[in-house]
Design an enzyme around this catalytic site. Structure first.
Site, PDB file in Angstrom:
ATOM      1  N   SER A   1      -8.664  -1.253  -0.728  1.00 23.47           N
ATOM      2  CA  SER A   1      -7.363  -0.619  -0.496  1.00 23.47           C
ATOM      3  C   SER A   1      -6.589  -0.376  -1.790  1.00 23.47           C
ATOM      4  O   SER A   1      -5.839   0.603  -1.895  1.00 23.47           O
ATOM      5  CB  SER A   1      -6.523  -1.443   0.476  1.00 23.47           C
ATOM      6  OG  SER A   1      -6.392  -2.780   0.031  1.00 23.47           O
TER       7      SER A   1
ATOM      8  N   HIS B   1      -1.675  -3.162  -3.492  1.00 21.34           N
ATOM      9  CA  HIS B   1      -1.396  -1.790  -3.065  1.00 21.34           C
ATOM     10  C   HIS B   1      -0.433  -1.105  -4.033  1.00 21.34           C
ATOM     11  O   HIS B   1      -0.661   0.035  -4.460  1.00 21.34           O
ATOM     12  CB  HIS B   1      -0.796  -1.791  -1.657  1.00 21.34           C
ATOM     13  CG  HIS B   1      -1.763  -2.217  -0.606  1.00 21.34           C
ATOM     14  ND1 HIS B   1      -1.416  -2.352   0.725  1.00 21.34           N
ATOM     15  CD2 HIS B   1      -3.091  -2.553  -0.676  1.00 21.34           C
ATOM     16  CE1 HIS B   1      -2.474  -2.737   1.423  1.00 21.34           C
ATOM     17  NE2 HIS B   1      -3.499  -2.868   0.589  1.00 21.34           N
TER      18      HIS B   1
END
Length: 316
Positions: free
Chosen positions: A246, A297
């Site tokens: 991610s 992230h």
């Protein structure tokens, strides 16, 4: 489409020397039967029209559609147009557009343009939906690593944290002791099947678009360096074990954000709003739900944006 929207029938024509078959179409309007023949520069004068005139009681009209590549210097379609001024349409095969049409052929030229625009849209959609080879390779690596993880974990749905650490998960104490390779290897490990599926779906959605915009080499740089920056961010600001693609995917999202920013003065404001909405939603989810490394992230997003902005000014 000519048959569906404009009631043409497909026809097959021959050359005078019977060297090749040529395709075309026909329709009947009132007492006139129109034949539309698609020709190349080397056979425009080689069309056998002997059978066409046997259409009593109809009047016959033959419209030649000359398909050319206007980028070629040896193309002499302008001269050919002078020889067939009555019923000629010139079509650029490469750019898929009508270059010329003789008087009284405006309607057919518009119909051809409509069909070509429709085909261009279909081709564009196919290119958008087609995954790149690099994206496929990255997905395969992640799947292979998950299969190895699942095998040693003895569970296909959830990964054993001990196996993840053994295979190279991002763990602060081990990185502090010198195992810096974990900043890279953790990008290809996942904590469960759902984790893998969601990340690979996002990678398949973003990857091909980034590759088309930046090229293969820059795409890989954004993904890998952005993913490492995400891992460093996780190491600096998070605790525990961190894994997953991610962070690298957020780097790709940063690349798309840069594209949207650059295009905002050319009608890209709506795209920019959509990208910012996706970023905001994902950051909110990261803070709202447990076991999500939001710092990875954010690090991937910031890192990917900076790298993409820099690479946009360089050629590879």
């Amino acid at each position: 489409m000519f048959n569906k929207y404009y009631n043409y029938s497909i026809e097959e024509f021959k050359t005078l020397d019977n060297s090749k078959e040529i395709w075309g179409m026909s329709n009947t309007i009132g007492e006139v039967k129109n034949y539309v023949v698609f020709l190349e520069e080397d056979n425009i004068n080689n069309l056998d029209i002997s059978f066409i005139h046997n259409n009593y009681p109809y009047n016959v009209r033959i419209i030649r559609v000359l398909m050319v590549d206007s980028s070629k210097r040896n193309s002499n379609w302008h001269l050919m147009a002078e020889g067939f001024e009555s019923d000629l349409i010139v079509l650029d095969e490469k750019d898929k557009k009508v270059l010329y049409y003789s008087p009284y052929n405006e309607t057919l030229a518009a119909q051809i343009d409509h069909v070509l625009d429709y085909k261009k849209k279909l081709d564009h959609e196919k290119r958008i939906n087609r995954s790149s080879k690099i994206t496929i390779a990255l997905i395969l690596i992640n799947i292979i690593m998950y299969a190895i993880t699942a095998f040693f974990s003895g569970n296909i749905l959830d990964s054993d944290v001990r196996v993840l650490i053994y295979l190279g998960a991002n763990e602060n104490t081990l990185i502090s002791s010198g195992e810096y390779y974990r900043l890279f290897t953790s990008m290809f490990l996942h904590g469960g099947l759902l984790h893998l599926v969601l990340n690979m779906y996002a990678l398949n959605a973003l990857g091909p678009a980034v590759e088309r915009a930046y090229g293969k080499v820059k795409y890989l740089i954004i993904y890998l360096i952005g993913g490492i920056i995400a891992s460093i961010s996780s190491y600096l600001f998070s605790g525990g074990v961190s894994i997953g693609a991610s962070g690298a995917i957020f780097a790709l999202l940063g690349a798309v954000l840069v594209l949207a920013l650059k295009a905002r003065t050319r009608g890209g404001k709506e795209m920019l709003k959509n990208i910012l909405s996706v970023v905001a939603i994902n950051v909110f989810i990261g803070f709202a739900l447990p076991n999500i490394d939001n710092f990875a992230h954010i690090g991937g997003l910031v890192g990917g944006s900076i790298i993409s902005w820099a690479l946009a000014k360089k050629d590879f």
